[in-house]
Design a protein around this motif. Structure first.
Motif, mmCIF file in Angstrom:
data_model
loop_
_atom_site.group_PDB
_atom_site.id
_atom_site.type_symbol
_atom_site.label_atom_id
_atom_site.label_comp_id
_atom_site.label_asym_id
_atom_site.label_seq_id
_atom_site.Cartn_x
_atom_site.Cartn_y
_atom_site.Cartn_z
ATOM 1 N N GLN A 1 0.856 -1.208 -0.063
ATOM 2 C CA GLN A 1 -0.132 0.028 -0.315
ATOM 3 C C GLN A 1 0.840 1.293 0.043
ATOM 4 N N ILE A 2 1.752 1.148 0.732
ATOM 5 C CA ILE A 2 2.811 2.183 0.787
ATOM 6 C C ILE A 2 3.415 2.490 -0.714
ATOM 7 N N GLY A 3 3.987 1.301 -1.180
ATOM 8 C CA GLY A 3 4.329 1.683 -2.946
ATOM 9 C C GLY A 3 3.445 2.084 -3.735
ATOM 10 N N THR A 4 2.125 1.476 -3.384
ATOM 11 C CA THR A 4 1.111 2.355 -4.504
ATOM 12 C C THR A 4 0.878 3.683 -4.267
ATOM 13 N N ALA A 5 0.707 4.072 -3.076
ATOM 14 C CA ALA A 5 0.869 5.576 -2.621
ATOM 15 C C ALA A 5 1.975 6.417 -3.190
ATOM 16 N N THR A 6 3.277 5.593 -3.268
ATOM 17 C CA THR A 6 4.414 6.287 -3.489
ATOM 18 C C THR A 6 4.297 6.503 -5.047
ATOM 19 N N HIS A 7 3.781 5.477 -5.816
ATOM 20 C CA HIS A 7 3.417 5.635 -7.144
ATOM 21 C C HIS A 7 2.469 6.783 -7.485
ATOM 22 N N ILE B 1 -6.274 4.905 0.132
ATOM 23 C CA ILE B 1 -5.373 4.216 1.000
ATOM 24 C C ILE B 1 -5.154 5.126 2.349
ATOM 25 N N ILE B 2 -5.123 4.407 3.470
ATOM 26 C CA ILE B 2 -5.090 5.281 4.575
ATOM 27 C C ILE B 2 -3.379 4.772 5.057
ATOM 28 N N LEU B 3 -2.672 5.891 5.086
ATOM 29 C CA LEU B 3 -1.509 5.481 5.569
ATOM 30 C C LEU B 3 -1.107 6.394 7.126
ATOM 31 N N ALA B 4 -0.325 5.367 7.826
ATOM 32 C CA ALA B 4 0.180 6.369 9.078
ATOM 33 C C ALA B 4 0.871 7.416 8.696
ATOM 34 N N ALA B 5 0.676 8.708 9.810
ATOM 35 C CA ALA B 5 1.167 9.888 9.246
ATOM 36 C C ALA B 5 2.764 9.944 9.031
ATOM 37 N N ASP B 6 3.559 9.094 9.421
ATOM 38 C CA ASP B 6 4.849 9.137 9.252
ATOM 39 C C ASP B 6 5.184 8.518 7.754
ATOM 40 N N ASP B 7 4.285 7.444 7.335
ATOM 41 C CA ASP B 7 4.634 6.914 6.376
ATOM 42 C C ASP B 7 4.016 7.807 5.115
ATOM 43 N N TYR B 8 2.907 8.421 5.248
ATOM 44 C CA TYR B 8 2.387 9.446 4.428
ATOM 45 C C TYR B 8 3.554 10.281 4.158
ATOM 46 N N GLU C 1 -14.256 6.966 13.083
ATOM 47 C CA GLU C 1 -13.424 7.938 12.254
ATOM 48 C C GLU C 1 -12.847 7.081 11.252
ATOM 49 N N TYR C 2 -12.165 6.088 11.601
ATOM 50 C CA TYR C 2 -11.278 5.492 10.729
ATOM 51 C C TYR C 2 -12.094 4.473 9.685
ATOM 52 N N ALA C 3 -13.315 4.119 10.085
ATOM 53 C CA ALA C 3 -14.313 3.529 9.134
ATOM 54 C C ALA C 3 -14.865 4.475 8.189
ATOM 55 N N GLU C 4 -14.884 5.764 8.476
ATOM 56 C CA GLU C 4 -15.370 6.849 7.544
ATOM 57 C C GLU C 4 -14.196 7.128 6.697
ATOM 58 N N LEU C 5 -13.025 6.947 7.218
ATOM 59 C CA LEU C 5 -11.891 7.216 6.024
ATOM 60 C C LEU C 5 -11.668 6.336 5.001
ATOM 61 N N LEU D 1 -3.691 12.292 -5.810
ATOM 62 C CA LEU D 1 -3.141 12.043 -4.679
ATOM 63 C C LEU D 1 -4.211 12.205 -3.446
ATOM 64 N N ASP D 2 -4.594 13.483 -3.351
ATOM 65 C CA ASP D 2 -5.815 13.571 -2.296
ATOM 66 C C ASP D 2 -6.938 12.730 -2.372
ATOM 67 N N ALA D 3 -7.304 12.335 -3.661
ATOM 68 C CA ALA D 3 -8.487 11.497 -3.923
ATOM 69 C C ALA D 3 -8.170 10.194 -3.454
ATOM 70 N N ARG D 4 -7.157 9.625 -3.604
ATOM 71 C CA ARG D 4 -6.725 8.283 -3.476
ATOM 72 C C ARG D 4 -5.983 8.041 -2.201
ATOM 73 N N VAL D 5 -5.097 8.701 -1.479
ATOM 74 C CA VAL D 5 -4.421 8.477 -0.322
ATOM 75 C C VAL D 5 -4.688 9.617 0.742
ATOM 76 N N ALA D 6 -4.680 9.200 1.929
ATOM 77 C CA ALA D 6 -5.129 9.926 3.036
ATOM 78 C C ALA D 6 -4.005 9.423 4.301
ATOM 79 N N ALA D 7 -3.814 10.546 4.870
ATOM 80 C CA ALA D 7 -2.949 10.279 6.132
ATOM 81 C C ALA D 7 -3.735 10.160 7.398
ATOM 82 N N MET D 8 -3.494 9.130 8.274
ATOM 83 C CA MET D 8 -4.243 8.970 9.386
ATOM 84 C C MET D 8 -4.337 10.436 10.188
#
Length: 286
Positions: free
Chosen positions: A61-67, A107-114, A97-101, A76-83
């Motif tokens: 998932q991190i790899g997909t978000a990076t691409h 793709i939901i990433l931890a803030a550090d990963d984002y 809140e997470y279920a809504e995201l 990016l904003d429409a397809r990836v979000a930071a926790m």
């Protein structure tokens, strides 16, 4: 293409905009990922085919978000979000809140990963050769073709394709983007095989790799394979295509052999007296 596409039913050609899930659903078509499984053993390839490919992992998932961030930044904003900061999934409010995201399909990433994804993106676009390669390219382009050697239908999905269609660009995150480090990755992860498969499908002249490290300073290297590496990848691909075709026709998918084998320990595992004893038994002077 927003509507569902039966990729396996498409005629041979180059197709931009095919949905990633539709691409992966075309299990009948041979990808470089499947050939890498054949390289391991045909039994692994059969399992891969039946499972419909690899199941997404957090690293994938991190790899997909990076691409997405690097090659399709406008989406990016429409397809990836930071926790969000402070979100605790152990609490009822945090779970809601997470279920809504997650319901947004992003793709939901931890803030550090984002943050890492953004830094990788910035590093790639700041690299002169990488930025030049990516200028005016089309992202996520699919090739469908019939293999000339076996008659098997194949597929490939390029990270990016230059406007002329002659150069395929592949983004790789790695622990070591130096020339020596990435050369090892080319061998270990079958990148030469992948390049041969993609060049065949897109009828391109070459495949350029943008290698970027996953930790600061997110160093970048841009590489094209030399003639020897290209020949190595092409020879491997031809052998694996024939092997896969034989397995499909026969219905036999071997693994590591049907008979007991003598096993020798790797030399690095032997040291001191053990190495000397092994050398003596093999008739090697200590």
């Amino acid at each position: 293409m927003n509507q569902k596409t039966d990729v396996s039913a498409l005629p041979d050609g180059i197709y931009p905009g095919i949905n990633e899930s539709d691409y992966h659903a075309a299990r009948e078509l041979v990808s470089s990922s499947l050939l890498k499984q054949v390289r391991r053993t045909p039994a692994h390839a059969r399992h891969y085919m039946l499972q419909g490919g690899s199941q997404p992992t957090p690293a994938m998932q991190i790899g997909t978000a990076t691409h997405i961030a690097t090659l399709e930044p406008e989406s990016l904003d429409a397809r990836v979000a930071a926790m969000p900061d402070g979100l605790d999934r152990r609490t009822k409010a945090g779970k809601e809140e997470y279920a809504e995201l997650a319901a947004s399909g992003r793709i939901i990433l931890a803030a550090d990963d984002y943050d890492m994804v953004l830094r990788i993106r910035d590093s790639v676009h700041a690299h002169p050769a990488a930025a030049t390669l990516l200028q005016g390219t089309r992202a996520e382009v699919t090739a469908i073709w019939t293999d000339a050697l076996t008659g098997t239908r194949c597929k490939a999905r390029a990270d990016a394709l230059c406007n002329s269609g002659k150069v395929i660009i592949d983004l790789k995150t790695t622990t070591d983007a130096s020339p020596d480090g990435f050369a090892r990755a080319v061998v270990n992860f079958g990148y030469a095989l992948q390049a041969a498969h993609y060049v065949e499908g897109f009828r391109a002249s070459e495949m350029a790799f943008i290698a970027v490290e996953k930790v600061a300073p997110y160093a970048v290297g841009v590489y094209c394979l030399d003639d020897a590496a290209i020949a190595y990848g092409r020879s491997m691909r031809e052998r694996l295509m024939v092997q896969l075709d034989d397995c499909i026709r026969s219905g036999v998918w071997p693994s590591y052999g049907d008979q007991p084998l003598f096993l020798s320990l790797p030399r690095w595992a032997l040291s001191g007296e053990e190495a000397a004893a092994a050398n003596t038994e093999m008739g090697v002077a200590a």
